[in-house]
Design a protein around this motif. Structure first.
Motif, mmCIF file in Angstrom:
data_model
loop_
_atom_site.group_PDB
_atom_site.id
_atom_site.type_symbol
_atom_site.label_atom_id
_atom_site.label_comp_id
_atom_site.label_asym_id
_atom_site.label_seq_id
_atom_site.Cartn_x
_atom_site.Cartn_y
_atom_site.Cartn_z
ATOM 1 N N SER A 254 -13.795 0.639 0.934
ATOM 2 C CA SER A 254 -13.345 1.996 1.267
ATOM 3 C C SER A 254 -11.942 1.933 1.887
ATOM 4 O O SER A 254 -11.124 2.810 1.672
ATOM 5 C CB SER A 254 -14.352 2.709 2.163
ATOM 6 O OG SER A 254 -14.309 2.209 3.457
ATOM 7 N N GLN A 256 -9.713 -0.207 1.011
ATOM 8 C CA GLN A 256 -8.859 -0.424 -0.154
ATOM 9 C C GLN A 256 -8.540 0.909 -0.852
ATOM 10 O O GLN A 256 -7.396 1.191 -1.187
ATOM 11 C CB GLN A 256 -9.600 -1.377 -1.116
ATOM 12 C CG GLN A 256 -8.905 -1.651 -2.434
ATOM 13 C CD GLN A 256 -7.653 -2.475 -2.230
ATOM 14 O OE1 GLN A 256 -7.481 -3.083 -1.180
ATOM 15 N NE2 GLN A 256 -6.762 -2.469 -3.195
ATOM 16 N N ARG A 257 -9.587 1.726 -1.025
ATOM 17 C CA ARG A 257 -9.381 3.038 -1.663
ATOM 18 C C ARG A 257 -8.371 3.862 -0.879
ATOM 19 O O ARG A 257 -7.533 4.530 -1.443
ATOM 20 C CB ARG A 257 -10.708 3.801 -1.726
ATOM 21 C CG ARG A 257 -11.528 3.504 -2.968
ATOM 22 C CD ARG A 257 -12.550 4.614 -3.223
ATOM 23 N NE ARG A 257 -13.401 4.906 -2.073
ATOM 24 C CZ ARG A 257 -14.459 4.167 -1.736
ATOM 25 N NH1 ARG A 257 -14.768 3.102 -2.437
ATOM 26 N NH2 ARG A 257 -15.187 4.502 -0.694
ATOM 27 N N ARG A 258 -8.494 3.799 0.460
ATOM 28 C CA ARG A 258 -7.584 4.595 1.282
ATOM 29 C C ARG A 258 -6.166 4.102 1.188
ATOM 30 O O ARG A 258 -5.227 4.872 1.197
ATOM 31 C CB ARG A 258 -8.052 4.568 2.722
ATOM 32 C CG ARG A 258 -9.015 5.687 2.907
ATOM 33 C CD ARG A 258 -9.848 5.532 4.113
ATOM 34 N NE ARG A 258 -11.132 6.108 3.783
ATOM 35 C CZ ARG A 258 -12.244 5.820 4.380
ATOM 36 N NH1 ARG A 258 -12.255 4.935 5.356
ATOM 37 N NH2 ARG A 258 -13.359 6.399 4.012
ATOM 38 N N GLU A 260 -4.878 2.737 -1.335
ATOM 39 C CA GLU A 260 -4.369 3.182 -2.626
ATOM 40 C C GLU A 260 -4.011 4.658 -2.593
ATOM 41 O O GLU A 260 -3.074 5.100 -3.237
ATOM 42 C CB GLU A 260 -5.388 2.898 -3.740
ATOM 43 C CG GLU A 260 -5.309 1.444 -4.158
ATOM 44 C CD GLU A 260 -6.547 0.963 -4.893
ATOM 45 O OE1 GLU A 260 -7.407 1.800 -5.243
ATOM 46 O OE2 GLU A 260 -6.635 -0.252 -5.110
#
Ligand SMILES: Nc1ncnc2c1ncn2[C@@H]1O[C@H](COP(=O)(O)OP(=O)(O)O)[C@@H](O)[C@H]1O
Ligand SMILES: [Mg+2]
Length: 311
Positions: A254, A256-258, A260
């Motif tokens: 999560s 990592q998603r942020r 990005e």
């Protein structure tokens, strides 16, 4: 051991080199981070070599204090030191006609380095406290997760021994540099651990697999194995889903998603608070405890967020 997975080009290259060196008697230096698969590669070399019928012997140079390590490696005669009530052959002798793996070679004492050099040059040594010279024929595979060249520069490791061990060097890349291997490794581990724990073979959900494929695995293949063993135990259905992956993996995904999504710090904080509230099942005292802040502070932050959303 399960079959050595080498799907990525980087790992295929390492295994190709291992296969070529296996047909010779050359000493090998295998480098790579902890859990990357150095042991696994050493075993592969042994099995592919003409020494496969001989024994595969391992010694961890970091596991024992210097004197005990020497006793373990070279063996000893009765009375060599207090407590040496019987003579005992060492691992070197056990590896005669086979392969000796020296794990964490950088930890070898200066004294043991000198003795090992003689083993390589003359193929002989004496047990501790012994006068009889023992002849030995073993291929040495040294493993290291530290930079041995640097240890040589620091004079912590003998250059002559280094050159003798470093005839062929094979690097096992960390798992994050060969994510293509994750899928096949994961399937192999699922099968292995299902058998071990008496469970039916599980399938892995695409979302869970994708999460594994983007995770950095600081513990490399060993960590992946643990993640899947845990999943086999906690999954109650036929599939490994995201919820069966450990918190460490899910949290990293999560984050990592942020990254990005290029969130601001305020957005990140808001998202993290929201996530923690869910984890705490809406209990604000518990959420505050998990976040390491006071309940009052949490209320203030929530009020400020609400203000920001409305403003
Ligand atoms: N390429 C691979 N294919 C299958 N299993 C692997 C592979 N690499 C590592 N493993 C498994 O992962 C675990 C850790 O590997 P290991 O060789 O002990 O790492 P290292 O010696 O570098 O710390 C072991 O259980 C090993 O069998
Ligand atoms: Mg190891």
């Amino acid at each position: 051991m399960i079959e050595l997975v080498a799907h990525s080009e980087a790992m295929r290259e390492a295994v190709r080199l291992a296969g070529r060196v296996a047909t010779t008697d050359a000493n090998v230096l295998v480098t790579g981070e902890s859990g990357a698969g150095k042991d696994a590669l050493a075993l592969y070399i042994h099995r592919e070599s003409k020494r496969a019928a001989g024994s595969f012997v391992k010694i961890d140079c970091a596991a024992l204090p210097a004197e005990l390590l020497e006793a373990e490696l070279f063996g000893y005669e009765r009375g060599a030191f207090t407590g040496a009530q019987e003579s005992k052959p060492g691992r070197l002798e056990a590896a005669h006609k086979g392969t000796l793996v020296l794990d964490e070679i950088a930890h070898l004492s200066t004294d043991a380095q000198a003795k090992l050099l003689r083993v390589i040059e003359r193929r002989e040594f004496e047990r501790l406290g012994g006068r009889r010279t023992v002849k030995v024929d073993a291929r040495l595979i040294a493993l290291t997760n530290v930079d041995l060249d640097e240890a040589v520069r620091r004079r912590a490791f003998r250059p002559d021994l280094f050159y003798r061990l470093n005839v062929v060097r094979i690097h096992v890349p960390p798992l994050r540099e060969r994510r293509e291997d994750v899928r096949k490794l994961a399937r192999g581990f699922l099968k292995t651990y299902a058998a071990k724990h008496g469970r039916r073979a599980l399938r892995i959900e695409p979302a869970a697999l994708q999460m594994l494929e983007t995770y950095d695995f600081p513990g490399n293949v060993r960590e992946l194995a643990h993640v899947l063993e845990r999943a086999v135990i906690v999954a109650d259905g036929e599939r490994v889903e995201v919820e069966h992956l450990p918190e460490s993996v899910r949290a990293a995904a999560s984050l990592q998603r942020r990254r990005e999504a290029r969130m601001t710090l305020a957005e990140l904080e808001a998202a993290y608070i929201a996530e923690t509230l869910v984890a705490a099942r809406g209990n604000k005292s518990e959420a505050a405890r998990l976040l390491g802040i006071s309940r009052k502070n949490l209320y203030e932050k929530l009020a400020r967020q609400k203000g920001n959303d409305e403003g």
